[in-house]
Write a protein that holds these residues in place. Structure first.
Motif, PDB file in Angstrom:
ATOM      1  N   UNK A   1       0.851  -1.188   0.000  1.00  0.00           N
ATOM      2  CA  UNK A   1       0.000   0.000   0.000  1.00  0.00           C
ATOM      3  C   UNK A   1       0.887   1.238   0.000  1.00  0.00           C
ATOM      4  N   UNK A   2       0.623   2.138  -0.926  1.00  0.00           N
ATOM      5  CA  UNK A   2       1.345   3.401  -1.014  1.00  0.00           C
ATOM      6  C   UNK A   2       0.551   4.452  -0.254  1.00  0.00           C
ATOM      7  N   UNK A   3       1.215   5.099   0.710  1.00  0.00           N
ATOM      8  CA  UNK A   3       0.576   6.121   1.539  1.00  0.00           C
ATOM      9  C   UNK A   3       1.206   7.477   1.300  1.00  0.00           C
ATOM     10  N   UNK A   4       0.423   8.515   1.571  1.00  0.00           N
ATOM     11  CA  UNK A   4       0.925   9.879   1.581  1.00  0.00           C
ATOM     12  C   UNK A   4       0.792  10.393   3.000  1.00  0.00           C
ATOM     13  N   UNK A   5       1.924  10.850   3.584  1.00  0.00           N
ATOM     14  CA  UNK A   5       1.938  11.386   4.940  1.00  0.00           C
ATOM     15  C   UNK A   5       2.238  12.872   4.889  1.00  0.00           C
ATOM     16  N   UNK A   6       1.555  13.645   5.724  1.00  0.00           N
ATOM     17  CA  UNK A   6       1.847  15.069   5.869  1.00  0.00           C
ATOM     18  C   UNK A   6       2.826  15.220   7.021  1.00  0.00           C
ATOM     19  N   UNK A   7       4.058  15.640   6.702  1.00  0.00           N
ATOM     20  CA  UNK A   7       5.076  15.826   7.737  1.00  0.00           C
ATOM     21  C   UNK A   7       5.818  17.126   7.475  1.00  0.00           C
ATOM     22  N   UNK A   8       5.896  17.954   8.493  1.00  0.00           N
ATOM     23  CA  UNK A   8       6.627  19.205   8.422  1.00  0.00           C
ATOM     24  C   UNK A   8       6.208  20.052   7.225  1.00  0.00           C
ATOM     25  N   UNK A   9       4.914  20.045   6.943  1.00  0.00           N
ATOM     26  CA  UNK A   9       4.378  20.868   5.861  1.00  0.00           C
ATOM     27  C   UNK A   9       4.597  20.307   4.473  1.00  0.00           C
ATOM     28  N   UNK A  10       5.124  19.091   4.372  1.00  0.00           N
ATOM     29  CA  UNK A  10       5.360  18.463   3.071  1.00  0.00           C
ATOM     30  C   UNK A  10       4.658  17.128   3.007  1.00  0.00           C
ATOM     31  N   UNK A  11       4.335  16.710   1.810  1.00  0.00           N
ATOM     32  CA  UNK A  11       3.742  15.394   1.600  1.00  0.00           C
ATOM     33  C   UNK A  11       4.864  14.408   1.310  1.00  0.00           C
ATOM     34  N   UNK A  12       4.884  13.301   2.060  1.00  0.00           N
ATOM     35  CA  UNK A  12       5.915  12.282   1.925  1.00  0.00           C
ATOM     36  C   UNK A  12       5.259  10.962   1.537  1.00  0.00           C
ATOM     37  N   UNK A  13       5.828  10.276   0.547  1.00  0.00           N
ATOM     38  CA  UNK A  13       5.303   8.986   0.103  1.00  0.00           C
ATOM     39  C   UNK A  13       5.953   7.861   0.903  1.00  0.00           C
ATOM     40  N   UNK A  14       5.158   6.823   1.174  1.00  0.00           N
ATOM     41  CA  UNK A  14       5.625   5.694   1.976  1.00  0.00           C
ATOM     42  C   UNK A  14       4.923   4.438   1.477  1.00  0.00           C
ATOM     43  N   UNK A  15       5.643   3.327   1.377  1.00  0.00           N
ATOM     44  CA  UNK A  15       5.059   2.052   0.962  1.00  0.00           C
ATOM     45  C   UNK A  15       5.127   1.086   2.137  1.00  0.00           C
ATOM     46  N   UNK A  16       3.976   0.478   2.478  1.00  0.00           N
ATOM     47  CA  UNK A  16       3.901  -0.411   3.653  1.00  0.00           C
ATOM     48  C   UNK A  16       3.054  -1.638   3.320  1.00  0.00           C
ATOM     49  N   UNK A  17       3.258  -2.741   4.058  1.00  0.00           N
ATOM     50  CA  UNK A  17       2.353  -3.885   3.930  1.00  0.00           C
ATOM     51  C   UNK A  17       1.040  -3.590   4.697  1.00  0.00           C
ATOM     52  N   UNK A  18      -0.046  -4.250   4.338  1.00  0.00           N
ATOM     53  CA  UNK A  18      -1.335  -3.988   4.999  1.00  0.00           C
ATOM     54  C   UNK A  18      -1.318  -4.262   6.497  1.00  0.00           C
TER      55      UNK A  18
END
Length: 175
Positions: free
Chosen positions: A151-168
């Motif tokens: 699963x590809x996620x988008x996280x809001x960190x420090x005012x920026x969007x960061x992409x992250x890939x994780x298992x379910x």
């Protein structure tokens, strides 16, 4: 340790036992040895201890385990005096009965080791919470789900969007 004491589902009535502190695994092992059907669902967790992150399996219902006994000849005293068991959950003066549909439903959501599997039905754009890893506790948005279940996620960190890939297994719906 397997969360099931037998490979078959037991249709007999299920009951709930309260384990002594940090002795759920001992109670599980002793009840299984005594011939009871025992079920203790677990899930993956991540916690900090002495400055380190520890990943592991913990019971879903900490301090409790499900057991089943023959209704024609219940062995309440044997269960109550099993090492690791503190008491039985009672209704009046008899052990309370848990509907077998609830226990069977939990068993069906577990893998072979009794680990509760996350639901597969995450949707694109859905908000989810990370349950383990360095970003545990962060809320993200599902960007896409690959066929191999990553699963590809988008996280809001420090005012920026960061992409992250994780298992379910590392995400859940926020409460």
């Amino acid at each position: 340790m397997r969360a099931f004491s037998s490979d078959s589902f037991v249709d007999a009535p299920w009951h709930l036992a309260v384990c002594r502190p940090n002795q759920g695994h001992i109670a599980f092992r002793n009840l299984a040895k005594a011939g009871f059907a025992v079920f203790m669902p677990r899930h993956h967790t991540s916690r900090r201890w002495r400055g380190r992150q520890i990943d592991g399996l913990r019971p879903v219902f900490g301090g409790y385990l499900f057991f089943s006994t023959d209704p024609a000849a219940p062995r309440w005293h044997e269960v109550a005096t099993t090492p690791g068991i503190g008491s039985l959950v009672k209704s009046g003066n008899r052990p309370a009965q848990v509907p077998s549909s609830i226990v069977t439903g939990l068993m069906m959501r577990c893998d072979a080791d009794g680990c509760l599997m996350p639901p597969d039905d995450f949707q694109q754009g859905e908000a989810v919470r990370l349950t383990s890893g360095p970003f545990a506790g962060f809320i993200g948005t599902v960007e896409k789900i690959e066929p191999d279940r990553r699963i590809h996620l988008l996280l809001e960190m420090l005012g920026r969007t960061t992409a992250l890939t994780v298992p379910p297994a590392m995400i859940e719906r926020p409460v």
